[in-house]
Design an enzyme around this catalytic site. Structure first.
Site, PDB file in Angstrom:
ATOM      1  N   CYS A  84      -0.189   5.397  -8.955  1.00 14.13           N
ATOM      2  CA  CYS A  84      -0.410   4.522  -7.798  1.00 14.13           C
ATOM      3  C   CYS A  84      -1.867   4.663  -7.412  1.00 14.13           C
ATOM      4  O   CYS A  84      -2.323   5.765  -7.058  1.00 14.13           O
ATOM      5  CB  CYS A  84       0.484   4.899  -6.626  1.00 14.13           C
ATOM      6  SG  CYS A  84       0.115   3.959  -5.108  1.00 14.13           S
ATOM      7  N   CYS A 199      -4.448  -1.912  -8.913  1.00 12.14           N
ATOM      8  CA  CYS A 199      -3.113  -1.810  -8.347  1.00 12.14           C
ATOM      9  C   CYS A 199      -2.133  -1.900  -9.510  1.00 12.14           C
ATOM     10  O   CYS A 199      -2.289  -2.771 -10.380  1.00 12.14           O
ATOM     11  CB  CYS A 199      -2.854  -2.932  -7.334  1.00 12.14           C
ATOM     12  SG  CYS A 199      -1.144  -3.000  -6.734  1.00 12.14           S
TER      13      CYS A 199
END
Length: 241
Positions: A84, A199
């Site tokens: 992440c 992302c």
């Protein structure tokens, strides 16, 4: 289980699934035993990262991730990797809490630019608002000698729509037209030489809609390669003993 690494994931789950799929596909394996040993922590209930980074009165996700690191420490993995980008806002704290090496996704992604696009100078960042606003990538990009370019508000809204509406809400559905429009806007309107997909939902978009010629550096693909390289290196070292 011995000789394994730990993956901190679930932020979000469909993106983590993409990481695992890429990692397994790239592993040079001819039988079951050739694949890598790893533990996946698919911690889907980690508080939203962007929500906190845009408003510190909201629930801080760091304590949850520190608990994950401590749990994995007790199992004694060889190293850890967190899939992440936004959560890397607390990389220093998580790395300090880890008893083993902790790979850094943003740093490895920026290193990849010179290999894929050696003449690039202006680097666009496509990421969540939390990642952009909190400066997860900007200092690393600038330290590497590039000019960092944040999305315009209009482009950021398109990125938000792709991440949250298309992919997260629709369980991994990728609006390929929207994804390609974002890349086109960044190249044409922002005049960037390369685009960091900062992302993991955008990495999922790249996996499912790679039919374009835009200059992207995919953070998830990059960290999958670094994870594979380190795991195979450690395996080879043990076999040589």
């Amino acid at each position: 289980m011995q000789q394994f690494f730990s993956i901190l994931g679930g932020m979000g789950t469909m993106a983590t699934d993409s990481f695992i799929r890429i990692l397994n596909q790239r592993t040079p394996a001819k039988n079951d035993q050739d694949y890598l040993n790893y533990i996946l922590v698919n911690h889907a209930t980690v508080p939203d990262r962007t929500t906190y980074l845009l408003d510190h009165s909201k629930t801080n996700f760091l304590p949850t991730l520190l608990e994950d690191v401590e749990q994995q420490n007790s199992l004694k993995p060889d190293f850890m990797v967190m899939v992440c980008n936004t959560a890397h806002y607390f990389y220093d704290e998580l790395n300090a809490a880890s008893d083993v090496p902790f790979l850094n996704m943003p740093e490895e992604t920026v290193k990849e630019i010179k290999h894929k696009f050696p003449t690039a100078k202006r680097i666009g960042l496509a990421a969540t608002q939390g990642t952009v606003a909190s400066g997860v990538y900007q200092p690393i990009i600038k330290k590497a000698g590039y000019t960092e370019v944040d999305p315009t508000p209009a482009i950021q809204q398109k990125i938000n729509d792709l991440i949250y509406t298309s992919i997260k809400e629709e369980q991994g559905h990728v609006d390929a037209t929207l994804y390609h429009t974002i890349l086109a806007d960044m190249v044409q309107d922002m005049k960037v030489d390369a685009i960091i997909l900062g992302c993991t939902e955008l990495s999922l978009a790249e996996e499912k809609a790679p039919d374009h010629n835009y200059p992207v550096v995919d953070s998830q693909s990059t960290i999958a390669d670094r994870t594979l390289e380190l795991a195979l290196k450690l395996r080879q070292e043990r076999q040589a003993k």
